[in-house]
Design a protein around this motif. Structure first.
Motif, PDB file in Angstrom:
ATOM      1  N   VAL A  86       5.610   1.067  -0.094  1.00 43.02           N
ATOM      2  CA  VAL A  86       7.057   0.962  -0.211  1.00 43.02           C
ATOM      3  C   VAL A  86       7.680   2.216   0.376  1.00 43.02           C
ATOM      4  CG1 VAL A  86       9.012   0.624  -1.760  1.00 43.02           C
ATOM      5  CG2 VAL A  86       6.791  -0.414  -2.294  1.00 43.02           C
ATOM      6  N   GLU A  87       8.539   2.049   1.386  1.00 37.09           N
ATOM      7  CA  GLU A  87       9.194   3.190   1.984  1.00 37.09           C
ATOM      8  C   GLU A  87      10.073   3.891   0.957  1.00 37.09           C
ATOM      9  OE1 GLU A  87      11.297   2.065   5.462  1.00 37.09           O
ATOM     10  OE2 GLU A  87       9.529   1.204   6.445  1.00 37.09           O
ATOM     11  N   GLU A 113       4.832 -16.074   7.183  1.00 34.14           N
ATOM     12  CA  GLU A 113       6.189 -16.050   6.632  1.00 34.14           C
ATOM     13  C   GLU A 113       6.273 -14.889   5.650  1.00 34.14           C
ATOM     14  OE1 GLU A 113       7.381 -19.726   4.820  1.00 34.14           O
ATOM     15  OE2 GLU A 113       6.382 -20.948   6.351  1.00 34.14           O
ATOM     16  N   SER A 114       7.446 -14.288   5.559  1.00 31.51           N
ATOM     17  CA  SER A 114       7.641 -13.223   4.578  1.00 31.51           C
ATOM     18  C   SER A 114       9.105 -13.145   4.156  1.00 31.51           C
ATOM     19  CB  SER A 114       7.211 -11.867   5.139  1.00 31.51           C
ATOM     20  OG  SER A 114       7.467 -10.835   4.181  1.00 31.51           O
ATOM     21  N   GLY A 115       9.307 -13.157   2.836  1.00 30.94           N
ATOM     22  CA  GLY A 115      10.633 -12.935   2.269  1.00 30.94           C
ATOM     23  C   GLY A 115      10.733 -11.581   1.598  1.00 30.94           C
ATOM     24  N   LEU A 116       9.707 -10.737   1.799  1.00 33.47           N
ATOM     25  CA  LEU A 116       9.707  -9.416   1.184  1.00 33.47           C
ATOM     26  C   LEU A 116      10.761  -8.525   1.836  1.00 33.47           C
ATOM     27  CD1 LEU A 116       5.864  -8.725   0.913  1.00 33.47           C
ATOM     28  CD2 LEU A 116       7.421  -9.382  -0.923  1.00 33.47           C
ATOM     29  N   PRO A 117      11.311  -7.582   1.086  1.00 34.94           N
ATOM     30  CA  PRO A 117      12.260  -6.635   1.678  1.00 34.94           C
ATOM     31  C   PRO A 117      11.617  -5.870   2.830  1.00 34.94           C
ATOM     32  CG  PRO A 117      12.299  -6.498  -0.725  1.00 34.94           C
ATOM     33  CD  PRO A 117      11.142  -7.379  -0.361  1.00 34.94           C
ATOM     34  N   THR A 118      12.412  -5.478   3.816  1.00 34.30           N
ATOM     35  CA  THR A 118      11.891  -4.782   4.990  1.00 34.30           C
ATOM     36  C   THR A 118      11.298  -3.421   4.643  1.00 34.30           C
ATOM     37  OG1 THR A 118      14.108  -3.897   5.426  1.00 34.30           O
ATOM     38  CG2 THR A 118      13.485  -5.946   6.547  1.00 34.30           C
ATOM     39  N   ALA A 119      11.642  -2.872   3.478  1.00 34.36           N
ATOM     40  CA  ALA A 119      11.100  -1.570   3.071  1.00 34.36           C
ATOM     41  C   ALA A 119       9.647  -1.655   2.636  1.00 34.36           C
ATOM     42  CB  ALA A 119      11.939  -0.976   1.939  1.00 34.36           C
ATOM     43  N   ILE A 120       9.120  -2.871   2.454  1.00 35.47           N
ATOM     44  CA  ILE A 120       7.742  -3.052   1.987  1.00 35.47           C
ATOM     45  C   ILE A 120       6.842  -3.343   3.181  1.00 35.47           C
ATOM     46  CG2 ILE A 120       6.186  -4.445   0.572  1.00 35.47           C
ATOM     47  CD1 ILE A 120       8.513  -4.968  -1.308  1.00 35.47           C
ATOM     48  N   ASP A 121       5.854  -2.475   3.407  1.00 39.59           N
ATOM     49  CA  ASP A 121       4.858  -2.685   4.455  1.00 39.59           C
ATOM     50  C   ASP A 121       3.614  -3.335   3.857  1.00 39.59           C
ATOM     51  OD1 ASP A 121       6.293  -1.655   6.616  1.00 39.59           O
ATOM     52  OD2 ASP A 121       5.689   0.389   6.168  1.00 39.59           O
ATOM     53  N   GLN A 142       2.103  12.942  -5.441  1.00 37.57           N
ATOM     54  CA  GLN A 142       2.995  12.434  -4.407  1.00 37.57           C
ATOM     55  C   GLN A 142       2.242  11.531  -3.442  1.00 37.57           C
ATOM     56  OE1 GLN A 142       3.730  16.613  -3.507  1.00 37.57           O
ATOM     57  NE2 GLN A 142       5.910  16.151  -3.330  1.00 37.57           N
ATOM     58  N   ARG A 143       2.953  10.507  -2.982  1.00 35.53           N
ATOM     59  CA  ARG A 143       2.401   9.650  -1.933  1.00 35.53           C
ATOM     60  C   ARG A 143       3.552   9.170  -1.066  1.00 35.53           C
ATOM     61  NH1 ARG A 143      -0.615   3.769  -2.322  1.00 35.53           N
ATOM     62  NH2 ARG A 143      -1.201   3.653  -0.143  1.00 35.53           N
ATOM     63  N   LYS A 144       3.398   9.285   0.225  1.00 38.57           N
ATOM     64  CA  LYS A 144       4.445   8.847   1.135  1.00 38.57           C
ATOM     65  C   LYS A 144       3.823   8.327   2.413  1.00 38.57           C
ATOM     66  CE  LYS A 144       8.798  10.230   3.322  1.00 38.57           C
ATOM     67  NZ  LYS A 144       9.877  11.247   3.374  1.00 38.57           N
ATOM     68  N   SER A 145       4.336   7.178   2.880  1.00 35.40           N
ATOM     69  CA  SER A 145       3.916   6.605   4.165  1.00 35.40           C
ATOM     70  C   SER A 145       5.134   6.464   5.048  1.00 35.40           C
ATOM     71  CB  SER A 145       3.245   5.250   3.967  1.00 35.40           C
ATOM     72  OG  SER A 145       2.063   5.353   3.204  1.00 35.40           O
ATOM     73  N   GLN A 146       4.976   6.763   6.313  1.00 34.14           N
ATOM     74  CA  GLN A 146       6.115   6.669   7.231  1.00 34.14           C
ATOM     75  C   GLN A 146       5.622   6.388   8.645  1.00 34.14           C
ATOM     76  OE1 GLN A 146       9.152   9.817   6.948  1.00 34.14           O
ATOM     77  NE2 GLN A 146       9.253   9.829   9.184  1.00 34.14           N
ATOM     78  N   LYS A 147       6.350   5.527   9.351  1.00 31.93           N
ATOM     79  CA  LYS A 147       6.052   5.275  10.765  1.00 31.93           C
ATOM     80  C   LYS A 147       6.631   6.400  11.615  1.00 31.93           C
ATOM     81  CE  LYS A 147       6.516   0.301   9.996  1.00 31.93           C
ATOM     82  NZ  LYS A 147       7.319  -0.889  10.306  1.00 31.93           N
TER      83      LYS A 147
END
Length: 261
Positions: free
Chosen positions: A173-174, A126-134, A252-257
């Protein structure tokens, strides 16, 4: 309810309270947000879960009334649990409550107990976290990161798992669409013809680029020069699929699909 000696516990009608102005939970108001993440460990025959909550009242250390240790203080032979991020005394936690702040630097120790040579699966129940959080599961022994929000972590350990120190829970976090954010100016995308990964934008320092598949396996590492605004990386050796790009330097740090096809 826990007790060190034999005895009885009574919940009587005289203890009841009624009202319409409060929910009787200390420190919580009408705008209080408490987001849940439930991790599940499973085999073909057994299931075990552990919970995390994120809210403004919690810290990285022990929060009485929010955090809860496993019954009996020690995890069983088949279990998944966590330990405190800060002021860790080694207590096996069934429920850990944490703040939303600095999620990207938060590393939560995870414990998994299971039999040798038996396939186990760790998934988000289950997850209620915002979709921007991986949500990632890090396996330091195999040097892998599994994006649990995209796929389950599946492994058949060759030895019994019965200790902390191998597995960790991490978050990414996106990038938010905030005007003026330097990370928004960095664009990451793929093209089919030519088959390339492009990183376009100003890097503040020489940067490490890592590419992971959806199982969290590191498939590509590149060093990007801060003096180059447009980096193009050949992808001809990689299979089609969904991947995660991670850029990382001191500032800087960035993650992206991305999708390679």
């Amino acid at each position: 309810v826990a007790t060190d000696t034999n005895g009885s516990v009574a919940f009587t009608t005289s203890m009841r309270r009624t009202g319409n102005s409060d929910d009787f939970i200390s420190g919580r108001n009408a705008t209080f947000e408490n987001k849940q993440l439930k991790l599940q460990l499973s085999t073909t025959a057994e299931v075990y879960t552990t919970d995390f909550y994120f809210n403004e009242n919690s810290t990285l250390a022990l929060d009485p009334g929010y955090d809860a240790g496993i019954w009996g203080d020690t995890a069983g032979s088949f279990s998944i649990y966590s330990e405190l991020v800060d002021a860790n005394t080694g207590l096996d936690m069934a429920i850990q409550s944490l703040p939303f702040e600095n999620l990207e630097t938060m590393v939560i120790p995870l414990g998994i107990h299971s039999n040798a040579n038996e396939q186990i699966t760790v998934s988000i129940a289950e997850s209620g976290l915002p979709t921007a959080i991986d949500v990632y599961l890090e396996d330091r022994q195999n040097n892998t990161f599994t994006l649990l929000t995209a796929s389950d972590f599946v492994i058949t350990p060759g030895t019994t798992l019965d200790a902390i120190g191998r597995f960790y829970l991490r978050f990414s976090v996106e990038t938010l669409n905030t005007v003026g954010s330097e990370l928004d100016a960095i664009k990451i995308f793929t093209t089919q013809t030519p088959r390339l990964l492009t990183v376009n934008g100003q890097l503040f320092q020489d940067t490490t680029l890592k590419l992971y598949d959806v199982r969290g396996r590191l498939v590509l590492t590149e060093q990007l020069n801060e003096n180059t605004l447009n980096h193009k990386i050949d992808l001809y050796r990689l299979q089609d699929g969904v991947y995660v790009v991670e850029l990382n330097n001191a500032y800087q740090r960035k993650s992206q699909k991305v999708i390679i096809w």
